[in-house]
Design an enzyme around this catalytic site. Structure first.
Site, short mmCIF file in Angstrom:
data_model
loop_
_atom_site.label_atom_id
_atom_site.label_comp_id
_atom_site.label_asym_id
_atom_site.label_seq_id
_atom_site.Cartn_x
_atom_site.Cartn_y
_atom_site.Cartn_z
N HIS A 1 0.84 -1.21 0.00
CA HIS A 1 0.00 0.00 0.00
C HIS A 1 0.87 1.25 0.00
CE1 HIS A 1 -3.16 2.84 0.91
NE2 HIS A 1 -2.53 3.21 2.02
N GLU B 1 -10.80 2.27 3.28
CA GLU B 1 -9.51 1.63 3.51
C GLU B 1 -9.74 0.34 4.27
OE1 GLU B 1 -6.14 5.12 3.30
OE2 GLU B 1 -6.60 4.24 5.27
N LYS C 1 -9.70 12.31 7.35
CA LYS C 1 -9.83 11.00 8.01
C LYS C 1 -10.76 11.02 9.22
CE LYS C 1 -6.47 8.49 5.94
NZ LYS C 1 -6.64 7.13 5.40
#
Length: 412
Positions: free
Chosen positions: A131, A196, A250
């Site tokens: 990632h 995610e 986030k």
């Protein structure tokens, strides 16, 4: 596989060998602790109330709490005794509990699952080298991994108050974003909403300020694992993250699955981690196997349509294992609190179909995912539902996590 007197459908995530913990509510009753078994929940408060959990201190009070924190605080020896006793009570041929069946068993379909722990602190790691490399290539093609990445588990502190239970709808966040060809930023709803794919563990043993936890001690502090969707607004994140990292891109929401699968349940699926090169510093070195063969998948379901699996990955792809994460987290004396959550960071493998975010799957929006019904996605659209699932399977034994799902609603 062991057999229970409780019926367990073939292929269930919750056989007798699993017994994950959660918090549930029936009608207007007070939330309480239970374990999943097949399609049922074993009400641990009810079991304690009829005197069948005498080995656990203050069992009725502990399991009558709205969170598992009080139970976790009793320590690993009590966790293991409790698991053994519950398994014994549910084992085929044991009649101690069967006469109380209607008192202690609740259908999962009739219950509302709640937040399993009261979360005080949340840390999100960045532990998948695939990632980190995939994302790095989009911004630094010639040098995707920064110099520190292979020397320490990168992480940031997130927002605990916006972590929500599976099934909670999420509103598209608003914020500043700046297009690559624009001179100035604009304000509005995120246009690049992403998921995610992560797995998180929860702390069950606290430490004092100044105390450190070694890699050999780390698992004594870990109660169990759940699935974790770290919702991400990529355009907001891309504009704000330098120089201090994620903030509004986030902290608006993260979603967790309701059942906590214990380390003991995962023991048969223990596996090694990727080889680390260069060698890490002594405090990050470890012995044994500290990862798990957890198969993971992500599906997107547009409103009114069938879901489409867009990613299949595995927890054992992570470069930094859970013991290294915890050792690094505490090496400076940072104290651990019961209920703290440590998320893995996005989990991606080498193949494109194992990449755990749309940012990777669509190469930053340069290409589209084509669904079977012809719908295309570069990033999430309003009213899309994201579903993550995870399970371990070996020699006929399946240990599952259930699922974490959330629907993206329009901005308020």
């Amino acid at each position: 596989m062991k057999k229970s007197w409780v019926p367990i459908p073939e292929g269930s995530d919750f056989p007798l060998e699993n017994l994950p913990y959660g918090i549930f509510q029936i009608n207007r009753q007070h939330p309480r602790a239970g374990v999943a078994i097949g399609e049922y929940i074993l009400d641990l408060h009810a079991v304690a109330s009829v005197g069948l959990l005498e080995e656990i201190p203050n069992a009725a009070e502990v399991f009558g709490s709205s969170y598992l924190n009080a139970f976790m605080a009793l320590g690993k020896p009590v966790w293991q005794i409790t698991r053994q006793r519950i398994m014994e009570l549910l084992l085929e041929g044991n009649n101690e509990l069967q006469s109380y069946r209607d008192q202690v068993l609740v259908r999962q379909a009739d219950a509302t699952l709640q937040m399993p722990v009261q979360i005080g602190n949340y840390t999100d790691f960045y532990s998948s080298i695939e990632h980190a490399t995939n994302v790095g290539k989009q911004f630094r093609p010639d040098n995707p991994l920064l110099p520190n990445w292979k020397h320490l588990p990168i992480a940031y502190h997130g927002r605990a108050s916006s972590i929500v239970i599976s099934g909670t709808n999420i509103h598209r966040p608003k914020g500043q974003r700046k297009a690559a060809d624009a001179d100035l930023p604009t304000f509005g709803p995120s246009k690049r909403m992403d998921f995610e794919l992560e797995v998180a563990f929860v702390i069950g043993k606290e430490t004092a300020l100044g105390q450190t936890v070694s890699t050999s001690q780390a698992e004594e502090h870990i109660f169990g694992f759940f699935l974790f969707n770290d919702w991400s607004a990529r355009d907001i994140q891309g504009w704000e993250y330098q120089p201090l990292g994620p903030f509004l891109g986030k902290n608006f929401a993260s979603s967790i699955s309701p059942w906590i699968v214990t380390l003991d349940a995962l023991e048969p699926f223990r596996t090694g981690s990727p080889v680390q090169n260069p060698a890490v510093l002594p405090y990050l070195q470890y012995e044994g196997e500290h990862s798990f063969d957890i198969q993971l998948e992500v599906a997107i379901q547009p409103e009114g349509l069938e879901e489409q699996v867009v990613c299949r990955s595995n927890f054992n792809y992570l470069y930094w294992n859970i013991c290294q994460q915890l050792a690094h987290h505490t090496v400076n004396g940072c104290n651990l609190c019961i209920g703290d959550v440590m998320a893995s960071g996005t989990i991606s493998g080498e193949s494109a179909d194992s990449w755990g975010s749309l940012l990777e799957l669509t190469e930053g929006g340069k290409k589209s995912l084509i669904f079977s019904d012809g719908i295309e996605r570069k990033f999430l659209e309003d009213n899309d539902t994201v579903v993550m699932r995870g399970f371990c399977e070996k020699d006929g034994l399946r240990i599952g996590f259930g699922e974490v799902r959330g629907k993206l609603l329009p901005s308020l």
